[in-house]
Write an enzyme that holds these catalytic residues in place. Structure first.
Site, PDB file in Angstrom:
ATOM      1  N   HIS A 111      -2.419   6.526   4.435  1.00  0.00           N
ATOM      2  CA  HIS A 111      -1.418   5.784   4.633  1.00  0.00           C
ATOM      3  C   HIS A 111       0.052   6.042   4.066  1.00  0.00           C
ATOM      4  O   HIS A 111       0.723   5.483   3.864  1.00  0.00           O
ATOM      5  CB  HIS A 111      -1.675   4.338   3.964  1.00  0.00           C
ATOM      6  N   CYS A 138       0.794  -1.443  -0.056  1.00  0.00           N
ATOM      7  CA  CYS A 138       0.010  -0.103   0.027  1.00  0.00           C
ATOM      8  C   CYS A 138       0.747   1.247  -0.029  1.00  0.00           C
ATOM      9  O   CYS A 138       0.825   2.151  -0.777  1.00  0.00           O
ATOM     10  CB  CYS A 138      -0.900  -0.128   1.254  1.00  0.00           C
TER      11      CYS A 138
END
Ligand SMILES: *[C@@H]1O[C@H](CO)[C@@H](O)[C@H](O)[C@H]1NC(C)=O
Ligand SMILES: *[C@@H]1O[C@H](CO)[C@@H](O)[C@H](O)[C@H]1NC(C)=O
Length: 593
Positions: A134, A73
């Site tokens: 993130h 990610c």
């Protein structure tokens, strides 16, 4: 008379400006999390229902060879936003942990990186990020927000500064217990051994050990253990955070109505900007674990909670697409759909249910550079500009979004850095047959593990692997002993000569070529190894954002909406978000525009 001429000229200019404004579309970018390419109907799934996402393929272009710049990610998202290999921005790890795992770490996307969002904002676009970020939060204090989406061009943020994790469910299992068991065990052993040795030496009168030393060793060990246990038990409160702009509105966040809340945030944003250029980055927390689905979707799919979660996300995409239609914005909006990487095949719940998706014919999954880890869906819709139903088969990258958007918005491409993405428009408009990408480099964290070569004037696509993860058990499709695959040491196998595949005839990477099976074997390897050398010469090291020092938990960076004694707990659970002062907002969804 003259006034009349001027008037008509102005009218004409207005009409034409209107047309060229059409060349500066709005953007709705959907990025799913850990969705497998084989989970979507438009990529061949026959049992999962994704009609709204599939509609993008019917009304737009489907990329069959769309590749993520990383298979985890944090680096993949850094690549999308900057158009650069994440190794260039220091967003790749040199150790085992390849993503940010604590909200109180200090690493993040450096602000001297230029995101396309920042460039569009300068062009007058309104910009919003709904969903997962993130890419870091703080640097030095618990609310300096040095890595917050707002520092990267987003006017509005509603979502998770970190990510969704199994631990974010009230009774969810703990991904860290698996990882930390070993550490706790070893620490305990070492401490016991040290204490025992000291006592023995003391007993044998070989060494006078002051009781103080013994006491300190014991205390330090006990303290460490208490902190670790406390931290793990409080993990959800400390890391599962929902923010609105720079404010924490729910800690820990609740899964109740979360998709509905995010969808309605997205729609409100569209409504607020219906007469203004905008960019909406819809960064779904689906279908990463912890899996969740609301009542309407629970138990409705043929593929358990995972399938329910995919179908709920598809519903949300549908809601946003129909809002575009209702606001008469479809024709001026470029819609993109992708996943940050392949499905996480190692995701199996405590009860043994598959919680990871399906990568179709592709080998491996998330955290590998087998095609299953990086071959992702790529759908683009822009009615009237892009041909409906078109298929593009040449390799493209998720980094291509950067130059595509920047050029369309008539913003200036940054000239003081290497941009690795290539403008997709000539390819999508069929002005050229091939993308400018001749080589794509595939990193396993910070280590180059594979290269893809699409020679000019040829439809061939070759891929070599310099090392590959050791799947466990052998013959499986994933690294089931480590939750995610690792990039060095005993977890991988080096290949010399490297493994060479012909992706056109062998997209599943089953049979590596040999000098006998491929007469050009040596030539191909030679070209690719020169390309690697050239590429590596152009990569200059940047401060590493994922170093252990940057990702580990730093109590003084802990975002906390109340006090630590109140367990950083606020915002009513059950789908309603509360402002920071604790008063519950009973009027949800917000009725104001
Ligand atoms: C569709 O997706 C589900 C869930 O990931 C998977 O189990 C199934 O094998 C897929 N079906 C096809 C035909 O690809
Ligand atoms: C950002 O700053 C770091 C540290 O000074 C530097 O190494 C890096 O090259 C810079 N990045 C860009 C894109 O200028």
């Amino acid at each position: 008379m003259n006034i009349l001429v001027v008037f008509f000229l102005l009218q004409w200019a207005k009409a034409n400006l209107g047309q060229s404004a059409n060349l500066r579309p709005n953007y709705v970018l959907f990025v799913a999390d850990d969705l497998g390419i084989g989970d979507l109907g438009c990529y061949g799934n026959t049992t999962l229902r994704t009609p709204h996402i599939d509609s993008l393929a019917e009304d737009g272009v489907l990329l069959t060879h769309h590749v993520a710049a990383a298979s985890l990610c944090t680096p993949s998202r850094a690549a999308i936003l900057t158009g650069r290999y994440p190794v260039r921005s220091g967003m790749t790890s040199f150790h085992r942990i390849g993503v940010f795992i604590f909200a109180a770490g200090s690493g993040g996307l450096p602000t001297n990186e230029t995101t396309f969002v920042k460039l569009l904002k300068e062009q007058g676009y309104s910009t919003a990020l709904i969903g997962k970020w993130h890419l870091g939060l703080n640097c030095e204090t618990s609310d300096d927000h040095c890595h917050h989406p707002a520092r990267h061009g987003f006017d509005y943020f509603y979502g998770l500064p970190l990510t969704n994790l199994r631990n974010c469910k009230p009774n969810g299992s703990n991904v860290f217990i698996m990882g930390s068991q070993h550490v706790i065990h070893t620490t305990l052993q070492l401490v016991t051994l040290a204490l025992f040795t000291l006592l023995l030496l003391d007993y044998l009168a070989l060494l006078r050990v002051p009781w103080r030393t013994l006491g300190s060793v014991f205390l330090a060990a006990a303290l460490l253990l208490v902190v670790l246990v406390l931290f793990l038990s409080q993990f959800r409160n400390l890391n599962c955070i929902l923010m609105q702009d720079e404010k924490i509105i729910q800690q820990p966040f609740s899964f109740d109505n979360l998709t509905q809340r995010m969808t309605s945030e997205a729609i409100s944003f569209l409504e607020r900007n219906s007469d203004h250029p905008f960019l909406l980055f819809m960064s779904y927390i689906h279908v990463h674990t912890a899996l969740y689905a609301s009542q309407e979707f629970l138990g409705k799919s043929k593929h358990g909670l995972y399938g329910d979660s995919v179908e709920e996300m598809d519903w949300s995409v549908g809601q946003i697409l129909s809002s575009l239609e209702r606001l008469k914005l479809s024709k001026q909006t470029l819609v993109y759909f992708t996943s940050d990487q392949g499905a996480h095949v190692e995701e199996i719940s405590d009860s043994g249910e598959m919680h990871g998706g399906w990568n179709g014919i592709y080998r491996g999954g998330k955290s590998t550079n087998w095609e299953g880890g990086i071959r992702v869906p790529g759908l683009l819709r822009w009615p009237g500009v892009l041909t409906a139903g078109k298929r593009v088969h040449g390799p493209t990258s998720n980094m291509d979004l950067f130059p595509t958007i920047v050029n369309l918005a008539q913003a200036k491409m940054p000239s003081n850095r290497i941009i690795d993405g290539r403008d997709l428009m000539p390819l999508l408009r069929a002005e050229v047959e091939q993308s400018e990408h001749e080589f794509l480099f595939h990193y396993c964290n910070s280590y180059l593990s594979a290269v893809r070569w699409h020679p000019r004037n040829s439809s061939a696509v070759w891929k070599v692997h310099f090392f590959t993860p050791n799947f466990n058990p052998e013959g499986a499709q994933g690294c089931f002993d480590t939750y995610v695959c690792q990039c060095y040491g005993r977890y991988i196998s080096y290949h010399d000569p490297p493994l060479l595949y012909d992706l056109l005839s062998d997209p599943s990477e089953t049979a590596p070529l040999t000098p006998t099976s491929e007469p050009r074997y040596h030539q191909i390897l030679a070209v690719m190894s020169t390309a690697v050398e050239d590429h590596q010469k152009g990569v200059t090291p940047a401060p590493n954002q994922l170093s252990l020092a940057n990702i580990l938990w730093k109590p003084w960076l802990q975002p906390c909406c109340s006090t630590l004694w109140e367990h950083c707990h606020c915002g009513k659970e059950g789908g309603k978000s509360a402002p920071q002062d604790g008063t519950v907002d009973s009027d949800y969804p917000p009725t104001e525009a």
